[in-house]
Design an enzyme around this catalytic site. Structure first.
Site, PDB file in Angstrom:
ATOM      1  N   HIS A  28      53.136  20.118  18.462  1.00  0.00           N
ATOM      2  CA  HIS A  28      52.073  19.078  18.048  1.00  0.00           C
ATOM      3  C   HIS A  28      53.178  18.033  18.498  1.00  0.00           C
ATOM      4  O   HIS A  28      54.145  17.509  18.217  1.00  0.00           O
ATOM      5  CB  HIS A  28      52.021  18.950  16.694  1.00  0.00           C
ATOM      6  N   ASP A  80      40.335  14.633  21.414  1.00  0.00           N
ATOM      7  CA  ASP A  80      38.922  13.847  21.991  1.00  0.00           C
ATOM      8  C   ASP A  80      38.835  14.144  23.551  1.00  0.00           C
ATOM      9  O   ASP A  80      38.119  13.233  24.033  1.00  0.00           O
ATOM     10  CB  ASP A  80      39.203  12.476  21.343  1.00  0.00           C
ATOM     11  N   SER A 160      52.475  21.986  33.099  1.00  0.00           N
ATOM     12  CA  SER A 160      52.158  22.943  32.111  1.00  0.00           C
ATOM     13  C   SER A 160      50.793  24.132  32.371  1.00  0.00           C
ATOM     14  O   SER A 160      49.877  24.128  31.556  1.00  0.00           O
ATOM     15  CB  SER A 160      51.719  22.210  30.600  1.00  0.00           C
TER      16      SER A 160
END
Length: 194
Positions: A28, A80, A160
């Protein structure tokens, strides 16, 4: 902009290899720097969409079915903006001394999330590779296809994305884009070069 400093992120990352043949990852992150400053209070950015978010979270793992075959499952949320899901597998099948058949499959699914900063979207992309490795030499053919109406996006400066035709300067991930690649790699460490 030039990369003067290493990119860093503020957050938490946990990794475990406590279970046989299984590696688990959880992370996170709430901020990052851009590689041109030591200020680590920047929002996290998407690579193509040029949107930003206050956090990015991921969880998943890699399971080794055998010494020559493994599979991966991951899920990620860019708050979001999108939820993204990944499934992949790769193998190395020995044919003889120093000779092996190699291959992989990668699949991503991304859907809008939260306030939908990119608007409504539902996108998938996949790639597959098949090749031969002899000692330090690898020759492979890969195909990649974006089935969505949007660029397949990922976090900026994170590298990534695990797709066979996504290389340093080109991702081949535009809407409905299809690409083929024939690639030769040489592992220089076999010749004493790091």
């Amino acid at each position: 902009h030039a990369r003067l400093l290493a990119q860093t992120a503020t957050g938490l990352s946990l990794q475990s290899s406590d279970l046989d043949n299984l590696d688990l990852d959880l992370g996170h992150y709430t901020a990052t720097n851009s590689g041109i400053t030591t200020n680590n209070r920047h929002a996290i950015h998407a690579n193509y969409a040029r949107v930003q978010s206050g956090s990015a979270t991921f969880a998943g793992g890699v399971y080794r079915f055998s010494p020559h075959w493994k599979g991966s499952l991951y899920a990620a949320r860019f708050d979001d903006v999108w939820n993204q899901y990944y499934a992949g597998t790769d193998f190395t099948y020995p044919l003889a001394d120093q000779l092996a058949l190699i291959g992989d499959l990668n699949y991503y699914k991304a859907v809008d999330e939260g306030r939908q900063q990119l608007g409504s979207f539902n996108n998938s992309i996949w790639s597959g590779k098949l090749g031969v490795r002899y000692g330090a030499h690898t020759l492979a053919v890969s195909h990649q296809r974006n089935n969505g109406d949007d660029d397949f996006d990922y976090l900026r400066q994170s590298d990534s994305i695990f797709l066979d035709n996504s290389i340093q300067y080109s991702d081949f991930n535009s809407p409905k884009e299809r690409s083929w690649m024939v690639r030769y790699d040489l592992n220089m460490s076999s010749y004493g070069i790091p």
